[in-house]
Design an enzyme around this catalytic site. Structure first.
Site, PDB file in Angstrom:
ATOM      1  CG  ASP A   9      30.967 148.861 -11.397  1.00 59.72           C
ATOM      2  OD1 ASP A   9      29.938 148.297 -10.988  1.00 59.72           O
ATOM      3  OD2 ASP A   9      31.568 148.533 -12.435  1.00 59.72           O
ATOM      4  CG  ASP A  11      30.649 142.583 -12.129  1.00 59.49           C
ATOM      5  OD1 ASP A  11      30.700 141.402 -12.494  1.00 59.49           O
ATOM      6  OD2 ASP A  11      30.078 142.949 -11.082  1.00 59.49           O
ATOM      7  CG  ASP A 168      33.107 149.152 -16.133  1.00 60.35           C
ATOM      8  OD1 ASP A 168      32.315 149.169 -15.168  1.00 60.35           O
ATOM      9  OD2 ASP A 168      33.141 148.231 -16.968  1.00 60.35           O
TER      10      ASP A 168
END
Length: 216
Positions: A9, A11, A168
């Site tokens: 991922d 961000d 996250d």
């Protein structure tokens, strides 16, 4: 199955984008004479994109009749600052370099629109350029859909079961798991105190980027 690729991922996983995402939100709120939001409150929802930030700053969800217009207004505002203060998290570049040195492929699967991703990624100064880059609108569906995950694997010619997916957010873990990847949750990401991460489908939780190398 031996790991052949590590997919990330963007961000909150590779890059700390919260200052720019939050800055755009507060610029928009100021223009409407609404109170700004503290960065400590922005950071835990930064991975939820424009809709999550509008919910935070204006208490507006996707069912609101003005949501689409305000989401576009937010994206137009973010356009002016998307690469202003965003930086890679400490240790990320060293890990990327080691992944490449081991002969593994690496890439990015993000829900960020391509209009930002294709310009932001080259500006971040990765030690090795990604082998694949999939944005939220690349396949017509964003995570937690498996479409971006499977598309990335097709592009690099790697079986999903030979991939780590590192993220996250809950949608990262769901997308990776449903695609057949081994899922890795990063504790340094944009995780809210109320998130029940124990029930997310993560195979492993890591606290530092260097711990990822033990999984490759």
């Amino acid at each position: 199955m031996k790991i052949e690729a590590v997919l990330f991922d963007l961000d909150g996983t590779l890059a700390d984008t919260a200052l720019d995402l939050g800055g755009a939100l507060n610029t928009m709120l100021r223009s409407k004479n609404l109170p700004e939001v503290a960065m400590d409150d922005i950071r835990p929802v930064a991975s939820h994109g424009a809709s999550g930030l509008l919910k935070l700053g204006m208490n507006m969800d996707k069912t609101h009749p003005n949501h689409a217009a305000l989401r576009q207004e937010y994206l137009d505002t973010y356009e002016q600052c998307f690469d202003q203060d965003t930086v890679l998290f400490e240790g990320i570049n060293e890990v990327i370099a080691e992944i490449a040195a081991r002969g593994l492929k690496w890439g990015i699967i993000t829900n960020k629109p391509h209009t930002f991703t294709h310009r932001l990624v080259p500006s971040l100064g990765f030690s090795v350029a990604p082998d694949v880059e999939v944005s939220g609108d690349t396949t017509g569906e964003a995570k937690p859909s498996v479409k971006p995950m499977l598309y990335a694997c097709e592009q690099i010619g790697v079986n999903p079961q030979a991939c780590l997916y590192v993220g996250d957010a809950q949608r990262d873990m769901i997308a990776g798991k449903n695609a057949g990847m081994k899922t890795v949750l990063v504790s340094w990401g944009y995780i809210h105190a109320d998130d029940d991460t124990a029930n997310w489908p993560a195979d492993v939780v890591i606290d530092t980027p260097m711990q990822l190398l033990d999984l490759c």
